[in-house]
Design an enzyme around this catalytic site. Structure first.
Site, PDB file in Angstrom:
ATOM      1  N   HIS A  41       0.839  -1.200   0.000  1.00  0.00           N
ATOM      2  CA  HIS A  41       0.000   0.000   0.000  1.00  0.00           C
ATOM      3  C   HIS A  41       0.872   1.248   0.000  1.00  0.00           C
ATOM      4  O   HIS A  41       2.060   1.189   0.335  1.00  0.00           O
ATOM      5  CB  HIS A  41      -0.935   0.008   1.217  1.00  0.00           C
ATOM      6  CG  HIS A  41      -0.189  -0.075   2.523  1.00  0.00           C
ATOM      7  ND1 HIS A  41       0.320  -1.269   2.995  1.00  0.00           N
ATOM      8  CD2 HIS A  41       0.163   0.868   3.432  1.00  0.00           C
ATOM      9  CE1 HIS A  41       0.931  -1.053   4.142  1.00  0.00           C
ATOM     10  NE2 HIS A  41       0.872   0.235   4.439  1.00  0.00           N
ATOM     11  N   ARG A  68      -3.425  16.131   6.678  1.00  0.00           N
ATOM     12  CA  ARG A  68      -4.134  14.830   6.768  1.00  0.00           C
ATOM     13  C   ARG A  68      -3.651  14.124   8.026  1.00  0.00           C
ATOM     14  O   ARG A  68      -2.461  13.845   8.191  1.00  0.00           O
ATOM     15  CB  ARG A  68      -3.795  14.003   5.540  1.00  0.00           C
ATOM     16  CG  ARG A  68      -4.239  12.548   5.561  1.00  0.00           C
ATOM     17  CD  ARG A  68      -3.358  11.812   4.572  1.00  0.00           C
ATOM     18  NE  ARG A  68      -3.867  10.528   4.127  1.00  0.00           N
ATOM     19  CZ  ARG A  68      -3.483   9.372   4.646  1.00  0.00           C
ATOM     20  NH1 ARG A  68      -2.655   9.342   5.691  1.00  0.00           N
ATOM     21  NH2 ARG A  68      -3.927   8.246   4.132  1.00  0.00           N
TER      22      ARG A  68
HETATM   23  O1  LIG Z   1      -1.572   6.912   6.457  1.00  0.00           O
HETATM   24  C1  LIG Z   1      -1.860   5.981   5.728  1.00  0.00           C
HETATM   25  O2  LIG Z   1      -2.950   5.897   5.131  1.00  0.00           O
HETATM   26  C2  LIG Z   1      -0.856   4.853   5.507  1.00  0.00           C
HETATM   27  C3  LIG Z   1       0.432   5.007   6.248  1.00  0.00           C
HETATM   28  C4  LIG Z   1       1.277   3.793   6.153  1.00  0.00           C
HETATM   29  O3  LIG Z   1       1.118   2.982   5.298  1.00  0.00           O
HETATM   30  C5  LIG Z   1       2.336   3.544   7.153  1.00  0.00           C
HETATM   31  O4  LIG Z   1       2.606   4.418   7.984  1.00  0.00           O
HETATM   32  O5  LIG Z   1       2.925   2.447   7.114  1.00  0.00           O
HETATM   33 FE   LIG Z   2       2.107   1.096   5.826  1.00  0.00          FE
END
Ligand SMILES: O=C(O)CCC(=O)C(=O)O
Ligand SMILES: [Fe+2]
Length: 520
Positions: free
Chosen positions: A449, A459
């Site tokens: 992701h 955000r």
């Molecule tokens: O903030 C998000 O939507 C994802 C953050 C993420 O993937 C992480 O910190 O590993």
């Molecule tokens: Fe992550």
């Protein structure tokens, strides 16, 4: 470097074949090409490259084994006894030729046993691709079956069973093939190259165990047992989850085109989001977390992160109220319980890290931005988009089992979370953050992701990671809990003091979320 490569891969006109690793032994090129061809449904050429990968890897293992025969002092076996001081070397040469021969032979055997692991380990990596040869056999079996060549399919399935004789799925498949093949099925045998490989390896292991028992040598089998299959996400939410008031299932794994991922709404009321946003604001005001520094992921954003303990300390210092830090603890526990109930992983989950994180676009630096707010990654392994493999080894946080992002706001531009295939390119699902929305997923290769660039505004999210390993439970949590409880006792529950430092809350909106799938 990895991020640069990811950037090049996203550029128009750049194809996966544009990249070539000049150091890699030939079976890796064949293996990667095979997987790519099979992914594209080109079964014929995929099969050829799979065979080539298997053949080349067996050759590689063979030449590794031949190297093991070199004189002992040339071998770097890692466990040769110290020659100096303990007199064993002298004893071996003077006291007994047989002992010396046995010692040499044991070294050779240990070295040979490591060859299968070395062959399955990509250059520059420290851990092997799990089940490299069995997995190749399984893929060969499937591909042969798909092109209708059942006799080759059954031969590969039987070869797979030499490694895992009790694998129920493959046993059933073999029965099925045999039935379809009729009389010919009864004659089916495993492949000769694999039969020899397994037989020889078992014989060598037997010798090593014999030497361990009778000669006092040591041996640790380098081929570790197969990791248990990842449990599948339930197709419907558990009754426990439904019973949790106000929580709505937005998208399950199927709707998100993956496995072990879910989007749930209604975990926080709008007033609760505001409390946590205020906490982030207060912490940023005193330059906490990342001290207003730029993001570790992109120069175009500022990144602030606050831990539970730091939040409690800020409350103690009077920089923020105590409701924010308390809510940080209760909301994260809410997420933990829900994640455990939803995925039912078969073991209890413990929070290993809780982080209140805000990403803010830096004004005037968003023009023609090409990078991401957070590059594509998996949370518990090092993702290699080229091969689609993920290495569960440091620097990844290998003990993480499930991840959760509890979002606090939506008034910013960009910043959607997205899932990809392991190639880090093919987007399979996107999620728009909003107050009280939780995205939870297993932390491995099945869930690569990233976050699109935040191009305007700020955000904020509560990022959480769960582990099955109690020794990785977040220590700071207990400290934060203690500190806050002391503070609450001192100030008295719900005292005017707390009310004084936080704005009056509007009447709480109902916690019930609504389906927002169409908005995603
Ligand atoms: O903030 C998000 O939507 C994802 C953050 C993420 O993937 C992480 O910190 O590993
Ligand atoms: Fe992550």
């Amino acid at each position: 470097m990895r991020e640069d490569m990811a950037k090049y891969r996203r550029m128009a006109g750049v194809r996966p074949t544009s990249f070539r690793d000049l150091e890699s032994p030939p079976h890796w090129a064949a293996y990667d090409a095979a997987l790519e061809l099979l992914r594209r449904g080109e079964l014929g050429s995929g099969l050829e490259r799979l065979e080539e990968a298997l053949r080349e890897s067996l050759d590689q293992a063979e030449s590794c084994r031949a190297d093991c025969q070199r004189p002992q002092d040339e071998l770097d076996t890692g466990d040769v006894p110290e020659a100096a001081g303990d007199g064993r070397e002298e004893e071996a040469t003077q006291g007994g030729l047989y002992e010396a021969i046995a010692e040499h032979w044991v070294q050779v055997l240990r070295c040979r046993q490591r060859c299968s692991v070395d062959t399955a380990t990509r250059p520059g990596r420290t851990s092997p691709v799990p089940d490299f040869v069995p997995d190749l056999l399984r893929r060969l079996q499937e591909a042969h079956a798909q092109v209708g060549n059942l006799s080759r399919a059954v031969e590969n399935a039987l070869s797979f069973l030499l490694f895992y004789p009790e694998d129920e799925a493959v046993l059933k498949t073999v029965d099925l093939y045999r039935e379809q093949l009729g009389g010919d099925g009864a004659d089916a045998r495993p492949r000769e190259d694999i039969r020899r490989l397994v037989q020889r390896s078992l014989w060598e292991k037997q010798l090593l165990f014999y030497a361990m028992e009778h000669l006092g040598t040591t041996f640790q089998d380098p081929v570790s047992a197969r990791s248990p299959p990842v449990p599948l996400a339930p197709s419907t939410p558990t009754a426990d989850v439904l019973r949790l008031e106000g929580v709505t299932l937005v998208q399950d794994a199927g709707q998100l085109n993956g496995s072990e991922r879910v989007v749930l709404d209604g975990l926080l009321a709008p007033a609760e989001c505001r409390v946590l946003l205020q906490l982030a604001q207060d912490a940023a005001g005193v330059g906490d977390g990342y001290r207003g520094r730029r993001s570790p992921h992109t120069p175009h954003e500022r990144f602030e992160g606050l831990t539970v303990l730091r939040a409690a300390q800020l409350a103690e210092a009077g920089t923020t109220g105590r409701r924010g830090p308390r809510l940080l603890l209760t909301a994260s526990e809410r997420v933990r319980a829900l994640t455990e109930a939803y995925f039912s992983p078969g073991f209890p989950l413990h929070l290993s890290f809780t982080h209140l994180v805000c990403r803010s676009a830096i004004k005037g630096e968003q023009e023609q931005r090409m990078d991401l707010s957070h590059p594509v990654h998996a949370d518990n392994c090092v993702l290699d988009p080229e091969s689609g493999e993920c290495w569960r080894e440091p620097p990844a946080y290998t003990y993480r089992d499930y991840s959760g992002l509890l979002y606090l706001n939506e008034d910013f531009q960009g910043g959607d979370l997205f899932f990809t295939e392991p190639d880090a390119l093919t987007v399979t699902a996107q999620v728009r953050p909003r107050c009280g929305r939780l995205v939870a997923f297993s932390s491995g290769v099945e869930n690569p992701h990233g976050v699109w660039a935040v191009t305007r505004g700020r955000r904020c999210a509560l990022a959480l990671w769960h582990t099955r390993a109690p020794e990785y439970t977040e220590q700071e949590r207990a400290e934060a809990e203690e500190l806050l409880s002391r503070l609450e006792q001192r100030q008295g529950e719900g005292s005017a003091e707390e009310g004084a430092d936080s704005p009056p809350e509007p009447p709480e909106a109902p916690r019930r979320g609504r389906r927002v799938r169409e908005e995603l």
